[in-house]
Design an enzyme around this catalytic site. Structure first.
Site, PDB file in Angstrom:
ATOM      1  N   ALA A   8      49.851 -23.228  57.345  1.00  0.00           N
ATOM      2  CA  ALA A   8      49.648 -21.912  56.728  1.00  0.00           C
ATOM      3  C   ALA A   8      48.436 -21.977  55.815  1.00  0.00           C
ATOM      4  O   ALA A   8      48.344 -22.865  54.963  1.00  0.00           O
ATOM      5  CB  ALA A   8      50.882 -21.483  55.933  1.00  0.00           C
ATOM      6  N   CYS A   9      47.496 -21.051  56.000  1.00  0.00           N
ATOM      7  CA  CYS A   9      46.332 -20.949  55.129  1.00  0.00           C
ATOM      8  C   CYS A   9      46.330 -19.572  54.480  1.00  0.00           C
ATOM      9  O   CYS A   9      47.097 -18.696  54.881  1.00  0.00           O
ATOM     10  CB  CYS A   9      45.034 -21.181  55.911  1.00  0.00           C
ATOM     11  N   PRO A  10      45.497 -19.343  53.460  1.00  0.00           N
ATOM     12  CA  PRO A  10      45.547 -18.063  52.736  1.00  0.00           C
ATOM     13  C   PRO A  10      45.339 -16.834  53.595  1.00  0.00           C
ATOM     14  O   PRO A  10      46.030 -15.836  53.431  1.00  0.00           O
ATOM     15  CB  PRO A  10      44.428 -18.220  51.688  1.00  0.00           C
TER      16      PRO A  10
END
Length: 493
Positions: A8-10
């Site tokens: 998960a990334c921003p």
């Protein structure tokens, strides 16, 4: 061995899926099995209970809060950043094997691998700076869809009705289906409605990252209070942190069992909202509003060389970590200026987008022009980098930077800084927060803006090629085209 993982990334667009692909490829090469849940912008397909039960270890590669951490209670868990999952996948899998072995020996998770904690969405055992970044990035990740929708609708309204659309009556007061101006005014009204959620959503999900669901309502209330007092994005950040801290403190109070059941849904949101509301309206709201107004005035007063220097600085930040925390700081600063409507703020948004497009485009160009300086894998990645760069997805430069960071990163930072400065000097403006060349018709001075992007791409590609030729005699990196399958040792990069 069998692993399960979450990435998960921003933004939930590129890093999330690049990390998943890297983990899958590395596990396959090592003879292991891995199932990855990508918590991206398009949603996710949760890991099955059977996969989790059969897993020897869990890998959480995330720069934001991971949803559903409680599923892994009792499992060996290894946590890392998304960048580590992309750039150093082998080491991450080794850590997972060691954690699984320690878990099997002792019957408990490896204490050196931070395990899941039900009270938080972020990495436990990490330093305060790391956790603070993850809290803030969680809030930003939920804001971006509102920014994209609102910004593009506002940009569309100006494309349809021109700048005089701001003087048109609201669609709720007068709407003529046969009038283009009415449709432009409606688009503007919907876009502004989307933008009105930015600060409350930011604050609400920062609180969520810190103290789970009970902190969402206090965060939204604090964010709304920040808007009411004129504290803007900075006020939203503070409100979210206050909401998380207040609710986390309230959760530590021991209460009778009869009351415990209503704590998460009634007591914590009620008390948290009251406390955060009082703090924002009475205590910290006014000073933050003064700081926000000073920043807005400073931006509005920038012109000429000073504005160009700011564009250069933000351009270098955009390229530094290609979608990471520093990149997001520059992007969030530019997006925050969109709400002011000041001309300089719109110029900064245009500069940031141009600077973010240039690294993938430049590396794709460089790999096309001088194929011998790039590995077969990099030449293959260049095909995708064209589209990623044109779409303002700076992460398209990551495969090139991962293989040769000391040459690539300084080169693209220089090129993006030049691009940012040139964009401001060209007077290009942009109301859309995303879209790349696909929102080019919605920019102010589109032809000079396009020329700036082309010039920035060529300059950056030239600097990359020059850097790669330094000391190249003993470091020839790429195989000949007819030996595209030959492995390239990392030391030759």
């Amino acid at each position: 061995m069998k692993f399960v993982a979450i990435t998960a990334c921003p933004t939930g667009i590129a890093h999330t899926y690049l990390a998943a692909e890297s983990l899958e490829q590395a596990a396959r090469a090592a003879g292991d099995e891995i199932t990855v849940e990508t918590q991206g912008s398009a949603g996710s397909t949760p890991l099955s209970a059977e996969d989790i039960a059969a897993a020897d270890a869990v890998i959480l590669a995330a720069d934001v809060g991971v949803q559903g951490r409680e599923r892994f209670a009792g499992k060996a868990v290894v946590e890392a950043t998304v960048k580590q999952a992309i750039n150093d996948t082998g080491a991450l899998l080794r850590r997972a094997r060691e954690a699984a072995a320690a878990h099997e020996r002792t019957g408990a998770p490896d204490p050196t691998a931070a395990g899941p904690d039900l009270s938080s969405k972020v990495t436990q055992g990490a330093g305060f700076g790391t956790q603070l970044r993850q809290w803030l990035m969680t809030g930003v990740s939920y804001v971006i869809p509102f920014v994209a929708a609102g910004g593009l609708l506002i940009a569309l309204s100006f494309a349809l009705g021109g700048y005089q659309v701001t003087d048109a009556p609201k669609a709720t007061e007068h709407f003529d289906p046969a009038s283009l101006m009415s449709w432009a005014a409606l688009s503007l009204q919907i876009g502004k409605a989307s933008f009105s959620f930015l600060v409350p959503v930011l604050a609400g999900f920062i609180g969520f990252a810190m103290a789970d669901r009970p902190a969402i309502a206090p965060g939204f209330v604090g964010g709304a209070a920040a808007v009411a007092v004129g504290a803007g994005f900075l006020g939203g950040l503070v409100a979210g942190l206050l909401a998380g801290a207040v609710v986390a403190a309230l959760r530590k109070i021991n209460v009778p069992r009869a009351v415990a059941g209503i704590m998460p849904v009634v007591v914590l949101p009620l008390l948290g909202s009251a406390v955060v509301g009082v703090l924002m309206f009475i205590v910290v709201g006014a000073p933050i509003a003064a700081a926000t107004n000073a920043l807005t005035a400073w931006l509005g007063g920038l012109s000429g060389a000073n504005a160009a220097l700011l564009g250069a600085l933000l351009g270098a930040m955009i390229a530094f970590d290609m979608g990471g925390p520093v990149n997001k700081v520059a992007y969030t600063f530019a997006v925050g200026g969109l709400t002011t409507g000041a001309t300089t703020s719109l110029e900064i948004m245009a500069a940031v987008m141009a600077a973010g497009m240039v690294p993938p485009l430049a590396l794709a160009l460089a790999a096309t022009v001088r194929r011998s300086l790039f590995t077969p894998a990099e030449r293959e990645n260049a095909r995708a980098a064209w589209l990623l760069g044109a779409s303002f997805i700076t992460e398209g430069a990551i495969p090139f930077a991962a293989g040769d960071p000391l040459r690539v990163i300084p080169s693209i930072m220089f090129g993006s800084a030049v691009t940012g400065a040139l964009s401001v000097l060209a007077g290009a403006t942009l109301r859309a927060p995303h879209g790349g060349v696909f929102v080019l018709p919605l920019t102010g001075h589109p032809l000079p803006y396009l020329i700036v992007i082309v010039v920035g791409t060529v300059v950056t590609a030239g600097v990359v090629l020059l850097a790669k030729q330094i000391g190249q005699g003993s470091r020839q990196r790429a195989a000949a085209p007819d030996a595209a399958t030959e492995a390239v040792p990392a030391t030759t990069r």
